[in-house]
Design a protein around this motif. Structure first.
Motif, PDB file in Angstrom:
ATOM      1  N   CYS A 186     -12.324  45.256 -28.450  1.00  0.00           N
ATOM      2  CA  CYS A 186     -12.846  45.438 -27.098  1.00  0.00           C
ATOM      3  C   CYS A 186     -13.838  44.331 -26.762  1.00  0.00           C
ATOM      4  CB  CYS A 186     -13.553  46.781 -26.992  1.00  0.00           C
ATOM      5  SG  CYS A 186     -12.454  48.172 -27.290  1.00  0.00           S
ATOM      6  N   LEU A 187     -14.053  44.150 -25.462  1.00  0.00           N
ATOM      7  CA  LEU A 187     -15.055  43.188 -25.021  1.00  0.00           C
ATOM      8  C   LEU A 187     -16.445  43.764 -25.244  1.00  0.00           C
ATOM      9  CD1 LEU A 187     -13.503  41.925 -21.667  1.00  0.00           C
ATOM     10  CD2 LEU A 187     -13.632  40.706 -23.846  1.00  0.00           C
ATOM     11  N   ASN A 188     -17.379  42.883 -25.570  1.00  0.00           N
ATOM     12  CA  ASN A 188     -18.766  43.283 -25.757  1.00  0.00           C
ATOM     13  C   ASN A 188     -19.435  43.330 -24.386  1.00  0.00           C
ATOM     14  OD1 ASN A 188     -21.473  43.553 -26.342  1.00  0.00           O
ATOM     15  ND2 ASN A 188     -21.516  41.927 -27.885  1.00  0.00           N
ATOM     16  N   PRO A 189     -19.882  44.507 -23.943  1.00  0.00           N
ATOM     17  CA  PRO A 189     -20.493  44.602 -22.617  1.00  0.00           C
ATOM     18  C   PRO A 189     -21.858  43.921 -22.540  1.00  0.00           C
ATOM     19  CG  PRO A 189     -20.661  46.699 -23.753  1.00  0.00           C
ATOM     20  CD  PRO A 189     -19.828  45.787 -24.615  1.00  0.00           C
ATOM     21  N   LYS A 190     -22.454  43.613 -23.687  1.00  0.00           N
ATOM     22  CA  LYS A 190     -23.783  42.983 -23.710  1.00  0.00           C
ATOM     23  C   LYS A 190     -23.709  41.465 -23.847  1.00  0.00           C
ATOM     24  CE  LYS A 190     -26.002  47.114 -25.434  1.00  0.00           C
ATOM     25  NZ  LYS A 190     -26.818  47.744 -26.443  1.00  0.00           N
ATOM     26  N   ALA A 191     -22.511  40.927 -23.774  1.00  0.00           N
ATOM     27  CA  ALA A 191     -22.356  39.466 -23.857  1.00  0.00           C
ATOM     28  C   ALA A 191     -22.936  38.825 -22.596  1.00  0.00           C
ATOM     29  CB  ALA A 191     -20.879  39.108 -23.999  1.00  0.00           C
ATOM     30  N   ARG A 192     -23.230  37.532 -22.681  1.00  0.00           N
ATOM     31  CA  ARG A 192     -23.761  36.817 -21.513  1.00  0.00           C
ATOM     32  C   ARG A 192     -22.778  36.915 -20.355  1.00  0.00           C
ATOM     33  NH1 ARG A 192     -24.489  31.729 -25.025  1.00  0.00           N
ATOM     34  NH2 ARG A 192     -22.390  31.646 -24.253  1.00  0.00           N
ATOM     35  N   PRO A 193     -23.304  36.975 -19.140  1.00  0.00           N
ATOM     36  CA  PRO A 193     -22.416  37.040 -17.966  1.00  0.00           C
ATOM     37  C   PRO A 193     -21.434  35.862 -17.947  1.00  0.00           C
ATOM     38  CG  PRO A 193     -24.685  37.461 -17.328  1.00  0.00           C
ATOM     39  CD  PRO A 193     -24.705  37.033 -18.769  1.00  0.00           C
ATOM     40  N   GLY A 194     -20.191  36.162 -17.673  1.00  0.00           N
ATOM     41  CA  GLY A 194     -19.159  35.122 -17.603  1.00  0.00           C
ATOM     42  C   GLY A 194     -18.573  34.743 -18.951  1.00  0.00           C
TER      43      GLY A 194
ATOM     44  N   ASP B 152     -15.862  42.341 -29.554  1.00  0.00           N
ATOM     45  CA  ASP B 152     -16.744  43.076 -30.450  1.00  0.00           C
ATOM     46  C   ASP B 152     -15.875  43.771 -31.498  1.00  0.00           C
ATOM     47  OD1 ASP B 152     -18.557  44.750 -31.721  1.00  0.00           O
ATOM     48  OD2 ASP B 152     -19.623  45.237 -29.866  1.00  0.00           O
ATOM     49  N   GLU B 153     -15.914  43.299 -32.740  1.00  0.00           N
ATOM     50  CA  GLU B 153     -15.058  43.822 -33.804  1.00  0.00           C
ATOM     51  C   GLU B 153     -15.471  45.213 -34.284  1.00  0.00           C
ATOM     52  OE1 GLU B 153     -14.715  40.874 -36.852  1.00  0.00           O
ATOM     53  OE2 GLU B 153     -13.771  39.438 -35.493  1.00  0.00           O
ATOM     54  N   ARG B 154     -16.581  45.745 -33.768  1.00  0.00           N
ATOM     55  CA  ARG B 154     -16.994  47.101 -34.122  1.00  0.00           C
ATOM     56  C   ARG B 154     -16.185  48.145 -33.348  1.00  0.00           C
ATOM     57  NH1 ARG B 154     -22.900  47.215 -32.463  1.00  0.00           N
ATOM     58  NH2 ARG B 154     -21.942  46.021 -30.782  1.00  0.00           N
ATOM     59  N   PHE B 155     -15.457  47.685 -32.307  1.00  0.00           N
ATOM     60  CA  PHE B 155     -14.683  48.594 -31.463  1.00  0.00           C
ATOM     61  C   PHE B 155     -13.245  48.114 -31.352  1.00  0.00           C
ATOM     62  CE2 PHE B 155     -19.074  48.976 -30.135  1.00  0.00           C
ATOM     63  CZ  PHE B 155     -19.246  50.350 -30.115  1.00  0.00           C
TER      64      PHE B 155
ATOM     65  N   CYS C   3     -11.530  51.989 -25.639  1.00  0.00           N
ATOM     66  CA  CYS C   3     -12.274  51.516 -26.820  1.00  0.00           C
ATOM     67  C   CYS C   3     -12.659  52.689 -27.694  1.00  0.00           C
ATOM     68  CB  CYS C   3     -13.533  50.783 -26.391  1.00  0.00           C
ATOM     69  SG  CYS C   3     -13.243  49.200 -25.639  1.00  0.00           S
ATOM     70  N   VAL C   4     -12.509  52.508 -28.994  1.00  0.00           N
ATOM     71  CA  VAL C   4     -12.962  53.499 -29.968  1.00  0.00           C
ATOM     72  C   VAL C   4     -13.697  52.756 -31.078  1.00  0.00           C
ATOM     73  CG1 VAL C   4     -11.095  55.130 -29.500  1.00  0.00           C
ATOM     74  CG2 VAL C   4     -10.814  53.427 -31.296  1.00  0.00           C
ATOM     75  N   LYS C   5     -14.583  53.468 -31.766  1.00  0.00           N
ATOM     76  CA  LYS C   5     -15.270  52.855 -32.891  1.00  0.00           C
ATOM     77  C   LYS C   5     -14.242  52.475 -33.940  1.00  0.00           C
ATOM     78  CE  LYS C   5     -19.645  55.312 -32.536  1.00  0.00           C
ATOM     79  NZ  LYS C   5     -20.549  56.254 -33.221  1.00  0.00           N
ATOM     80  N   ALA C   6     -14.411  51.307 -34.521  1.00  0.00           N
ATOM     81  CA  ALA C   6     -13.488  50.850 -35.554  1.00  0.00           C
ATOM     82  C   ALA C   6     -13.618  51.731 -36.782  1.00  0.00           C
ATOM     83  CB  ALA C   6     -13.777  49.398 -35.920  1.00  0.00           C
ATOM     84  N   LYS C   7     -12.489  51.980 -37.459  1.00  0.00           N
ATOM     85  CA  LYS C   7     -12.519  52.765 -38.686  1.00  0.00           C
ATOM     86  C   LYS C   7     -13.243  51.976 -39.768  1.00  0.00           C
ATOM     87  CE  LYS C   7      -8.292  55.405 -38.030  1.00  0.00           C
ATOM     88  NZ  LYS C   7      -6.959  55.698 -38.567  1.00  0.00           N
TER      89      LYS C   7
END
Length: 162
Positions: A106-114, A119-122, A156-160
């Protein structure tokens, strides 16, 4: 031999309404038609090939295009997906739009704008939905109602963790 039976349309309508509570409004007229056929099949406990089901030849033209309904949510999601067409000539509906997840992560929502940062955790996973369809049975010259599983989006789900 043609199958003859009296159908109580009031109870049939109530049975269809019960079945339709499981479906999203996006399946509208075709689902109502398919649910009605399924209810008749369940109540009859035998073949429906002798019965008549009238389907307008251009039923598919009344359905709105999926991207118009969701405001391109598939591109704005943190778990983006694209659309693919699933086409079977002997099925009603002939063409079903299905989702395909664009990435494993999934995309990291806290990444810099643009900046698109994964995010490999999801993990991005498909969302499955049952859909009622009619399949043409050539040997019997009729349609058979059945459920198929289609992918309607991704989430998105938490990665196993091991």
């Amino acid at each position: 031999m043609m199958l003859q039976r009296q159908i109580d349309f009031a109870s049939l309508e109530e049975a269809v309404k019960k079945k339709m509570r499981r479906f999203d409004s996006m399946y509208h007229p075709m689902a109502v038609c398919c649910a009605a056929l399924l209810v008749v099949m369940i109540e009859a406990k035998d073949t429906v090939c002798g019965s008549t089901l009238k389907i307008p030849s251009k039923y598919y033209e009344a359905q709105p295009r999926l991207p118009d309904l969701n405001g391109n949510i598939n591109n704005r999601s943190l778990s983006a997906w694209t659309w693919k067409l699933n086409h079977v000539e002997s099925r009603i509906p002939k063409t079903i739009t299905e989702a395909v997840c664009s990435s494993m992560y999934c995309l990291n929502p806290k990444a810099r704008p643009g900046v698109a940062e994964l995010d490999e955790r999801f993990n991005s996973v498909p969302i499955h939905q049952s859909m009622l369809v009619l399949n043409h049975v050539k040997s019997l010259s009729c349609y058979q109602a059945s459920f198929i599983s289609i992918v309607v989006g991704c989430t998105c789900v938490k990665a196993k963790t091991t």
